[in-house]
Structure formats: structure tokens, C-alpha cells
Write a protein that holds these residues in place. Structure first.
Motif, short mmCIF file in Angstrom:
data_model
loop_
_atom_site.label_atom_id
_atom_site.label_comp_id
_atom_site.label_asym_id
_atom_site.label_seq_id
_atom_site.Cartn_x
_atom_site.Cartn_y
_atom_site.Cartn_z
N ASP A 196 0.70 -1.07 -0.01
CA ASP A 196 -0.07 -0.04 0.21
C ASP A 196 0.79 1.42 -0.09
O ASP A 196 0.41 2.35 -0.63
N TYR A 221 3.23 8.41 4.61
CA TYR A 221 2.12 7.18 4.58
C TYR A 221 2.38 6.56 6.11
O TYR A 221 1.17 6.22 6.62
N ARG A 240 -2.66 16.05 -2.51
CA ARG A 240 -3.02 14.47 -2.83
C ARG A 240 -3.00 13.56 -1.74
O ARG A 240 -3.66 12.85 -1.48
N ALA A 241 -1.83 13.85 -0.78
CA ALA A 241 -1.63 13.10 0.19
C ALA A 241 -2.67 13.27 1.33
O ALA A 241 -3.27 12.35 1.75
N LYS A 289 2.30 1.76 -3.59
CA LYS A 289 1.31 2.19 -4.31
C LYS A 289 1.00 3.58 -3.96
O LYS A 289 0.81 4.16 -5.00
N PHE A 290 1.11 4.06 -3.09
CA PHE A 290 0.95 5.64 -2.74
C PHE A 290 1.98 6.25 -3.39
O PHE A 290 1.94 7.35 -4.22
N ASP A 339 1.39 6.34 -7.04
CA ASP A 339 0.58 7.05 -7.59
C ASP A 339 1.05 8.67 -7.59
O ASP A 339 0.82 9.34 -8.79
N LYS A 349 -5.74 14.06 0.84
CA LYS A 349 -6.98 13.50 0.25
C LYS A 349 -6.86 12.07 0.50
O LYS A 349 -7.91 11.39 0.78
N MET A 350 -5.61 11.38 0.26
CA MET A 350 -5.56 10.04 0.37
C MET A 350 -5.83 9.71 1.82
O MET A 350 -6.34 8.60 2.06
N ALA A 351 -5.39 10.47 2.74
CA ALA A 351 -5.28 10.01 3.95
C ALA A 351 -6.65 10.63 4.78
O ALA A 351 -6.95 9.93 5.92
#
Length: 566
Positions: free
Chosen positions: A44, A213, A251-252, A47-48, A51, A254-256
Motif C-alpha cells: 500500500d 504514509y 493529494r496526500a 502504491k501511494f 501514484d 486527500k488520500m489520508a
């Protein structure tokens, strides 16, 4: 050894292939397998990172191409200027997001590599902030980078400890520790051990992505919403690069699933073009900024690099290019005004001295230099400063506390409107001083010794009572190159710098290094390889952008996919 200098291990027999990293599609790990590293390089997390790489790699490539185009113009005689197209940003009133209370007080910050014992000592040092460095203070080997991520994860969650077997001492964190900031590598540096869609990952996205992450949730739990993680961003040359970072942060977040503006960063103004873009850089990062920093050693390096095609801008001995030089003072004053006008911290530069334990008189003289430098900074309006060694923290803290009292910073009290009239000429004034044989020798001796340490895994190196990082080696290299290219006549003896003279200096300084470090250490170290690389860079017809970019191939080791403990 491949043609690029990257060592490639032979493919092992099938029975020797052991554990391997579980990677998402399109990601290939060529670094050594390690069980602890695997906890960082999870599917994971990778993948982050992948991306981020896929979303921003074309933006990064375009920005690096813009750097090359700017360099072409400078080499043809152009000078950096304030951009007329963004005058409205410089002249209108706007402010960045409020500084989070948890980092409002940054009077003294300590910096250093992400080595386990150093992290503990730095966090316990009494400094307000510890900048954990994946950049200039770290040799970016696979082992150093991945071990650094493990160490920082343990530091952030509070579990870090270190058993020094030689001293039979266990190091642990105190109850009160510095706030961790992380400096990833610059845009230009690849991570050759991680391939994404067949090409090396961007080093800073690997450093940022893995750290964020694995640690954002801990920051959220311990600091509260909107209070981290915190970063330092290096080697920026234009606000378009700040815009990329801002998009990466968004972007980070939003992912988190965390609030916009949770991530905060301080930008190092350590390139000459960036000083003409300070308002624009802050504007692009205004939801994520906590200030700018005077990265003065790299700034000197950038001055030479920017004006490599200008024979009328030859630098004096680098030890004479201090903050009292007009172009350096102007840079500091404008940075303070810009930051305070926009409501964020204006951080001062590095005190690189280290304690001289066997000579109290020399040690006190060194501390007095630190006091004078820090007094200059705090009176100029800086909100904090940098130190390279825990032994300097009390001295630096005393100066800032004595002049700021209980105030956490000077953002509202030191506006520096007197710097409003600083011009392009002020920021570009030629430095004054002499060029000497001792300056040439010092550049050569320090550059070779630093690079030898870097090649063997150390990026933070004590040399002649100073803690040096890559910036010192870069200054030494580009100054030697400049003097050689333009045949500088040295003050005092009238000798002109040419390849013959430089060759003799290199030979004599290598003999001095061998004498100083001892024959056995000299023989076991990579001094000869460092000498070859450094000498080649100094005498190259075209100046390479970065010494470490060239040297990086010498520390990359590719293991075959699926290999383990070879």
C-alpha cells in the motif's frame, strides 16, 4: 558493474532466492531485501508512492527542463530578475495560513542525518525542532534511506531506542523532545533502487511518500488535526516547483482523509533564482507553508553555478563570503520581510561549528563566533536559527531568548519595511575579497575528504572543527571549477590557476590528507576514488549541476528481483 557505474549483483541460483518485497503493479524494487525494510515498503505504501510518481512525473520533468532553459539564458549573459508577470502577487496583500501553535516557537532547530543514535540525540538536544535530513547530510545509499525511514517511524511513535554496545549505553527519548521535520531530496535526484513503470522513481517523492504514509496517523493522534507532518523543501528554483509540492500535499491529504493544510513545510531559499521568487513560492504553498529558511551555504554554491558563464563574477575565497557581504545581507533582509509580511517564520542559517573538546580556548573562540552570528540573525528579525551539533543548542537558545523574551517568534513585531526597497542590484552585488592559494587548497582538501566519506556512507562529516554536508563540497567544487575556467590570478603571489597548478595542489593535499587521517584509514577509505571524481568535476569543460548526482552511481547497488541476504 554496469556502464553507468551501478553495481549489479549476478542473478542467484533459484535455491538462494528468499524473501522479496510485495509490490504493486508497475513497481520494481532493486534494493536489498530486509525484513525491517519490508515493513516500510508495504504494498500500500509503494502504491501511494507510485501514484504520486505517475501523477506528477511529467510536471517534474517540465520543471527540470525549465531549469535547463534558465541556465542557458544565464550562460548567455542574462541575470535573474523579479518576474513582471507575477508583480501582482508581490504587491498585493495576502497571508499564508496561520502558523500551528505546536510549531510557533522555532528559536533553535538542529539538523542531521536519519541515523538512529543521532535522531535520539537531536530530539533530546533541547532544540525546538529537529530537521531529519534525507538530503545534504545523508549519503543516499539504499541502506541509509530505508534504515532512516525505519528510524523515523520509531521516533514519531516514541518507541525508538539504541544500544551503544561499545559504551554499554542505551539511548532513549526524553519526555520533552524537539518537533520532527523531514527534508526529502531535491527534485533532481532519482531513487535508482525503486523503478516505477520502468524508470527510477523521483527521490523526493519516495522520501516524502514513505514518511507521510507511515506517520501521518501518529501526528494526527498526538498533535491534533492540522498539525503535521512537517517538512523542509530543498533546492527549489521557481514557484512552479512549489506548486508541484502543494499539489503533492493536497493529494496526500486527500488520500489520508485529513484536513487540507495539515501538512506544513518550510522552503529553503538556497538557490539564487529562488530569492527572486520568494513571494510567489509562499503564495503557491500558502495553505501549507510555515516559512522560508536562509540556506546560505547552498546559496553561495548557486551564485557560482548561476553565473558560471560570467567571468566578471568570480568568487573570493569561500570563507570570506559571509552574511556581511552585501548580496548575502540583502538576501537575508528580504527573506525576513517577505515571510513576516505573509505571516510565517523567517529562519536563519546554520551554525556548523562543533565542540573542540581538547582545546578550551579554541572552543570558546568558536562559541563566540556562534554568538555573534546568532545575535546578528535575531536582531535582523529571524524567528529562529539552525545548529549542527547538540553542544551549540544552549548558546544559540540563550541568544534568541535574551533578545526575544517570551515571544515565540518575531512575525508580528519585526516587519522589516526597510527591506522593501531592496533591488535586483542589491541581491546580485559582486562579493568582495581575495582569492588565495590557501583557498584553493582548502577547497580541494575538504572536497575530497567529504566525498570520500559520502562514498562510504557518511553524509554529515566533521572536518576541521566544522560539521560539513554536501553544500560545502559543492561550494568547493564549483569555486575550483570557476577559478580554473577563467585562469584566476591568485592574490599575494600572482600565480594563475590552471590545470598544472591544480594537479600539483591535488597531489600535495592528498599527501596531507593521508598524513592527517593515517595511512591505514587512508588505504581503507575511498580517498583515491573521491579524488578522481572531484578532480574530474573541477576540470570538466562544462560544469555539472550537482557533484552528488555524478557520485550517486558509485553507491547504487542493484540486487536481482526476489533476492534476499546476498
Amino acid at each position: 558493474m554496469s556502464g553507468t557505474g551501478i553495481y549489479v549483483y549476478p542473478t542467484p541460483a533459484p535455491e538462494k532466492i528468499g524473501s522479496y518485497y510485495d509490490v504493486p503493479e508497475g513497481v520494481d524494487i532493486r534494493g536489498r531485501y530486509d525484513e525491517e525494510f519490508a515493513k516500510i515498503l508495504t504494498k500500500d505504501a509503494l502504491k501511494f508512492v507510485a501514484d504520486l510518481q505517475r501523477q506528477f512525473r511529467n510536471h517534474i520533468k517540465y520543471s527540470l527542463e525549465c531549469r535547463r532553459e534558465a541556465k542557458r539564458k544565464y550562460n548567455e549573459g542574462a541575470l535573474p530578475v523579479f518576474d513582471p508577470a507575477t508583480r501582482y502577487i508581490r504587491e498585493t496583500d495576502w497571508v499564508c495560513a496561520p502558523v500551528p501553535p505546536v510549531v510557533a516557537d522555532r528559536k533553535v532547530e538542529i539538523t542531521g542525518p536519519v541515523e538512529r543514535k543521532m535522531i535520539i540525540n537531536a530530539l533530546n538536544s533541547g532544540a525546538k525542532v529537529f530537521m531529519a535530513d534525507f538530503e545534504d547530510a545523508l549519503s543516499p545509499s539504499w541502506e541509509n534511506l530505508m534504515r532512516g525511514q525505519v528510524n523515523l517511524r520509531d521516533a514519531v511513535n516514541g518507541s525508538i531506542s539504541f544500544h551503544d554496545k561499545a559504551r554499554n549505553r542505551v539511548y532513549k527519548l526524553n519526555d520533552q523532545i524537539a518537533k520532527p521535520f523531514v527534508r526529502p531530496r531535491g527534485w533532481h535526484l532519482p531513487e535508482a533502487h525503486i523503478l516505477i513503470d520502468g524508470e527510477p522513481a523521483t527521490g523526493c517523492l519516495v522520501d516524502f511518500g514513505l514518511y507521510f504514509y507511515h506517520n501521518y496517523a501518529t501526528f494526527r493522534r498526538t498533535q491534533g488535526a492540522g498539525f503535521g507532518p512537517f517538512f523542509y523543501l530543498p533546492k527549489m528554483e521557481h514557484s512552479r516547483e512549489a506548486k508541484i509540492w502543494n499539489s503533492v500535499f493536497e493529494r496526500a491529504e486527500k488520500m489520508a482523509g485529513i484536513e487540507k493544510g495539515s501538512i506544513r513545510a518550510t522552503v529553503l531559499i538556497e538557490t539564487l533564482p529562488a530569492v527572486f521568487q520568494m513571494d510567489e513560492i509562499l503564495y503557491e504553498l500558502r495553505d501549507h507553508s510555515v516559512g522560508l529558511n536562509c540556506g546560505r551555504w547552498d546559496y553561495i554554491f548557486s551564485y557560482v553555478k548561476t553565473f558560471q558563464g560570467h567571468p566578471d563574477r568570480l568568487l573570493p575565497d569561500r570563507v570570506q563570503v559571509g552574511m556581511t557581504q552585501h548580496f548575502m545581507k540583502s538576501y537575508s533582509d528580504l527573506l525576513i520581510r517577505t515571510c513576516h509580511r505573509r505571516g510565517v517564520h523567517a529562519m536563519g542559517g546554520m551554525a556548523a561549528q562543533i565542540p573542540i573538546r581538547d582545546d578550551p580556548v579554541a572552543n570558546e573562540a568558536a562559541l563566540e563566533l556562534v554568538r555573534k552570528d546568532k545575535l546578528r540573525e535575531v536582531k535582523a528579525g529571524h524567528d529562529g536559527t539552525w545548529a549542527a551539533h547538540p553542544g551549540l543548542i544552549p548558546t544559540c537558545m540563550e541568544v534568541f531568548n535574551n533578545n526575544m523574551g517570551n515571544a515565540p517568534n518575531q512575525i508580528k513585531t519585526m516587519k522589516r519595511d526597510d527591506a522593501a526597497n531592496l533591488t535586483e542590484d542589491d541581491l546580485l552585488q559582486r562579493p568582495r575579497g581575495v582569492r588565495t592559494m590557501e583557498g584553493l587548497r582548502l577547497n580541494t582538501r575538504v572536497g575530497i575528504q567529504y566525498l570520500a566519506a559520502w562514498l562510504t556512507g557518511s553524509g554529515s562529516v566533521p572536518l576541521y572543527n566544522l560539521m560539513e554536508d554536501a553544500a560545502t563540497a559543492e561550494i568547493s567544487r564549483v569555486q575550483n571549477w570557476q577559478w580554473l575556467k577563467y585562469g584566476v590570478e591568485l592574490d599575494g603571489d600572482g600565480v594563475k590557476v590552471n590545470n598544472e597548478l591544480f594537479g600539483r595542489v591535488v597531489e600535495e593535499e592528498m599527501a596531507r590528507i593521508e598524513k592527517e587521517v593515517g595511512k591505514e584509514k587512508f588505504k581503507k577509505g575511498m580517498y583515491k576514488e573521491a579524488c578522481r571524481i572531484f578532480s574530474r568535476q573541477c576540470t570538466a569543460p562544462t560544469l555539472d549541476d550537482f557533484l552528488t548526482l555524478d557520485a550517486y552511481n558509485h553507491i547504487v547497488i542493484h540486487y536481482p528481483v526476489g533476492s534476499s541476504k546476498l
